[in-house]
Enzyme design. Structure first.
Site, PDB file in Angstrom:
ATOM      1  N   HIS A 120       8.032  -5.042  -4.492  1.00 56.40           N
ATOM      2  CA  HIS A 120       7.212  -5.387  -3.318  1.00 56.40           C
ATOM      3  C   HIS A 120       7.848  -6.559  -2.548  1.00 56.40           C
ATOM      4  O   HIS A 120       7.175  -7.545  -2.216  1.00 56.40           O
ATOM      5  CB  HIS A 120       5.773  -5.727  -3.737  1.00 56.40           C
TER       6      HIS A 120
ATOM      7  N   ASP B 116       9.122   0.441  -3.075  1.00 61.41           N
ATOM      8  CA  ASP B 116       8.907  -1.012  -2.985  1.00 61.41           C
ATOM      9  C   ASP B 116       7.490  -1.356  -3.437  1.00 61.41           C
ATOM     10  O   ASP B 116       7.224  -2.484  -3.822  1.00 61.41           O
ATOM     11  CB  ASP B 116       9.135  -1.498  -1.549  1.00 61.41           C
TER      12      ASP B 116
ATOM     13  N   GLU C 218       1.417  -1.811  -9.790  1.00 59.70           N
ATOM     14  CA  GLU C 218       2.210  -3.048  -9.644  1.00 59.70           C
ATOM     15  C   GLU C 218       1.459  -4.346  -9.954  1.00 59.70           C
ATOM     16  O   GLU C 218       2.096  -5.351 -10.298  1.00 59.70           O
ATOM     17  CB  GLU C 218       2.813  -3.142  -8.230  1.00 59.70           C
TER      18      GLU C 218
ATOM     19  N   ARG D 265       2.105   1.201   0.504  1.00 59.78           N
ATOM     20  CA  ARG D 265       1.181   0.866  -0.573  1.00 59.78           C
ATOM     21  C   ARG D 265       1.377   1.863  -1.711  1.00 59.78           C
ATOM     22  O   ARG D 265       1.470   3.080  -1.490  1.00 59.78           O
ATOM     23  CB  ARG D 265      -0.270   0.931  -0.087  1.00 59.78           C
TER      24      ARG D 265
HETATM   25  P1  NAD Z   1      -0.465  -0.742  11.257  1.00 55.91           P
HETATM   26  O1  NAD Z   1      -1.932  -0.876  11.105  1.00 55.91           O
HETATM   27  O2  NAD Z   1       0.206  -1.417  12.380  1.00 55.91           O
HETATM   28  O3  NAD Z   1      -0.099   0.808  11.339  1.00 55.91           O
HETATM   29  C1  NAD Z   1      -0.632   1.752  10.465  1.00 55.91           C
HETATM   30  C2  NAD Z   1      -0.671   3.076  11.187  1.00 55.91           C
HETATM   31  O4  NAD Z   1      -1.094   4.050  10.236  1.00 55.91           O
HETATM   32  C3  NAD Z   1      -1.653   3.130  12.358  1.00 55.91           C
HETATM   33  O5  NAD Z   1      -0.993   3.610  13.518  1.00 55.91           O
HETATM   34  C4  NAD Z   1      -2.742   4.089  11.888  1.00 55.91           C
HETATM   35  O6  NAD Z   1      -3.287   4.851  12.929  1.00 55.91           O
HETATM   36  C5  NAD Z   1      -1.969   4.946  10.926  1.00 55.91           C
HETATM   37  N1  NAD Z   1      -2.754   5.637   9.915  1.00 55.91           N
HETATM   38  C6  NAD Z   1      -3.754   5.144   9.163  1.00 55.91           C
HETATM   39  N2  NAD Z   1      -4.148   6.072   8.263  1.00 55.91           N
HETATM   40  C7  NAD Z   1      -3.365   7.161   8.462  1.00 55.91           C
HETATM   41  C8  NAD Z   1      -3.279   8.431   7.851  1.00 55.91           C
HETATM   42  N3  NAD Z   1      -4.082   8.773   6.842  1.00 55.91           N
HETATM   43  N4  NAD Z   1      -2.354   9.302   8.323  1.00 55.91           N
HETATM   44  C9  NAD Z   1      -1.560   8.961   9.351  1.00 55.91           C
HETATM   45  N5  NAD Z   1      -1.594   7.779   9.971  1.00 55.91           N
HETATM   46  C10 NAD Z   1      -2.483   6.889   9.531  1.00 55.91           C
HETATM   47  O7  NAD Z   1       0.148  -1.188   9.841  1.00 55.91           O
HETATM   48  P2  NAD Z   1       1.604  -1.767   9.565  1.00 55.91           P
HETATM   49  O8  NAD Z   1       1.604  -3.226   9.783  1.00 55.91           O
HETATM   50  O9  NAD Z   1       2.609  -0.917  10.257  1.00 55.91           O
HETATM   51  O10 NAD Z   1       1.670  -1.539   7.986  1.00 55.91           O
HETATM   52  C11 NAD Z   1       1.971  -0.286   7.439  1.00 55.91           C
HETATM   53  C12 NAD Z   1       1.896  -0.351   5.913  1.00 55.91           C
HETATM   54  O11 NAD Z   1       2.865  -1.290   5.416  1.00 55.91           O
HETATM   55  C13 NAD Z   1       0.553  -0.810   5.358  1.00 55.91           C
HETATM   56  O12 NAD Z   1       0.260  -0.048   4.201  1.00 55.91           O
HETATM   57  C14 NAD Z   1       0.816  -2.245   4.923  1.00 55.91           C
HETATM   58  O13 NAD Z   1      -0.074  -2.679   3.928  1.00 55.91           O
HETATM   59  C15 NAD Z   1       2.243  -2.087   4.408  1.00 55.91           C
HETATM   60  N6  NAD Z   1       3.005  -3.332   4.256  1.00 55.91           N
HETATM   61  C16 NAD Z   1       3.907  -3.413   3.243  1.00 55.91           C
HETATM   62  C17 NAD Z   1       4.670  -4.559   3.072  1.00 55.91           C
HETATM   63  C18 NAD Z   1       5.692  -4.689   1.987  1.00 55.91           C
HETATM   64  O14 NAD Z   1       6.193  -5.781   1.739  1.00 55.91           O
HETATM   65  N7  NAD Z   1       6.066  -3.610   1.325  1.00 55.91           N
HETATM   66  C19 NAD Z   1       4.469  -5.628   3.940  1.00 55.91           C
HETATM   67  C20 NAD Z   1       3.563  -5.501   4.981  1.00 55.91           C
HETATM   68  C21 NAD Z   1       2.831  -4.332   5.154  1.00 55.91           C
HETATM   69  C1  COI Z   2       1.386  -7.212   3.076  1.00 52.42           C
HETATM   70  O1  COI Z   2       1.596  -8.107   3.921  1.00 52.42           O
HETATM   71  O2  COI Z   2       0.429  -6.440   3.168  1.00 52.42           O
HETATM   72  C2  COI Z   2       2.320  -7.034   1.955  1.00 52.42           C
HETATM   73  O3  COI Z   2       2.388  -5.973   1.430  1.00 52.42           O
HETATM   74  C3  COI Z   2       3.127  -8.190   1.497  1.00 52.42           C
HETATM   75  C4  COI Z   2       2.438  -9.051   0.551  1.00 52.42           C
HETATM   76  C5  COI Z   2       1.377  -8.592  -0.296  1.00 52.42           C
HETATM   77  C6  COI Z   2       2.980 -10.388   0.293  1.00 52.42           C
END
Ligand code: NAD
Ligand code: COI
Length: 331
Positions: A296, A259, A264, A235
């Site tokens: 993203h 990303d 954004e 994020r």
């Molecule tokens: P998840 O909930 O499976 O894992 C997140 C982990 O972060 C958990 O283990 C939690 O305990 C830990 N956590 C929370 N706050 C923390 C902190 N302050 N310090 C250390 N650890 C902490 O989530 P995920 O599905 O692995 O997603 C991870 C990130 O990726 C999220 O921010 C999500 O929004 C992002 N994401 C991005 C995209 C993209 O396209 N770029 C797509 C999907 C998800």
């Molecule tokens: C999410 O799944 O959280 C993402 O970052 C991807 C999206 C906003 C399409």
């Protein structure tokens, strides 16, 4: 007849929506390319719930507009729900679902590929080749197996990222507020300061919460190794972008994979080809040979998109039928 209305629909999603619709002939499915905003909520009139995904806020005004139409089921077809006004949602009795796992590999793979590309200075070499400069030096790379990779957040995506980096031969260390017992047994965890001190590559895989906004800032960068590569496919709000730019300028930060970007909303996933991108800082980052910007798109694969549609719609239908959805947002 149950009706589901889908916002922000892209062309690449339409075949999956049609496929889902064919499997559910008793559900009326309608969709629009529009995002859900105070101006577009009326399009969902008559629906039992909406399916949406967007970087724009699900503001109090949006939620009130939906509630005024009798719609209180909001199914996000993505992971993050940090842009939902949860206080207002609670007040209005919204049921919210997300899709917490649609393809962690999509994001983890992207982060790993971009980190490796940065280490090999691919953007520099690509530009040289495009200009007919086919000399090797000084564009020498670093091998992933020689790096210590620090993973912040060992949830769904972070864990796949760890595996990929280990596949390359890297030494992987990790930090999480809540330790995964298996990873703990294997001794991956260190303190956050230790992770900053030891890592050549630092990759963020945590949600944006109040506590970790700008967790990458001047202070944390000070604790990092000279030549560190920072990867943010999580994020935008996690990173103080100006601090990273200062780190890139003084050479402390070797490169930045970005990303997700704190500014954004309204800029990514739009066509600026014949217009000025209205963000000087973003333009500055895009112009740098050691910054890899993607809008993203880490999630954006066929595998992920199909899952997002199917799981998003299944959740929405479950809410409409007063059944327990697969992934309710507990808030
Ligand atoms: P998840 O909930 O499976 O894992 C997140 C982990 O972060 C958990 O283990 C939690 O305990 C830990 N956590 C929370 N706050 C923390 C902190 N302050 N310090 C250390 N650890 C902490 O989530 P995920 O599905 O692995 O997603 C991870 C990130 O990726 C999220 O921010 C999500 O929004 C992002 N994401 C991005 C995209 C993209 O396209 N770029 C797509 C999907 C998800
Ligand atoms: C999410 O799944 O959280 C993402 O970052 C991807 C999206 C906003 C399409």
């Amino acid at each position: 007849m149950t009706k589901i209305f889908c916002y922000n629909t892209r062309e690449d999603e339409v075949p999956y929506i049609k496929e889902w619709g064919e499997e559910h002939p008793d559900v009326e499915v309608a969709y629009t390319a529009d995002p859900v905003t105070p101006q577009t909520v009326n399009e969902a009139k008559g629906a039992n719930g909406i399916v949406a995904t967007q970087q724009l806020d699900y503001s109090a005004e949006v939620l009130q507009g939906l509630a005024d139409l009798g719609i209180r089921n909001l199914s996000l077809r993505n992971v993050g729900y940090d842009n939902v006004d949860l206080k207002k949602a609670k007040e209005l009795n919204f049921k919210i679902t997300n899709v917490p796992v649609y393809s962690p590999n999509a994001i983890a793979e992207h982060a790993a590929i971009q980190a490796a590309r940065l280490l090999r200075q691919s953007k520099v070499m690509d530009a040289k080749v495009a200009n007919g400069d086919l000399r090797w030096a000084p564009t020498i790379g670093r091998e992933v197996r020689d790096q210590t990779v620090g993973v912040i957040g060992t949830g769904h995506i972070g864990r796949v990222f760890m595996k990929i980096m280990e596949g390359f031969g890297a030494k992987v260390i990790a930090y999480d507020l809540f330790k995964n017992p298996e990873l703990e047994k294997k001794g991956y965890y260190v303190s956050l300061d230790e992770l900053y001190r030891q890592s050549d590559v630092i990759s963020l895989h945590v949600p944006a919460t109040k506590e970790n906004i700008h967790m990458i800032n001047d202070d944390s960068i000070k604790k990092m190794k000279k030549g560190v590569v920072i990867v943010n496919c999580a994020r935008g709000a996690l990173v103080d972008t100006d601090a990273v730019i200062r780190g890139l300028d003084d050479g402390k930060v070797f490169g930045f994979v970005m990303d997700t970007y704190e500014g954004e909303a309204g800029i990514f996933n739009a066509d600026w080809q014949n217009k000025e991108i209205p963000d000087e800082r973003l333009k500055n980052l895009i112009s740098r040979s050691n910054v890899l910007v993607t809008p993203h798109t880490a999630f954006y694969t066929t595998h992920a998109v199909r899952n997002m549609i199917f799981k998003g719609f299944n959740n929405c239908l479950a809410l409409a039928e007063n059944k327990e959805p697969e992934s309710p947002v507990k808030y």
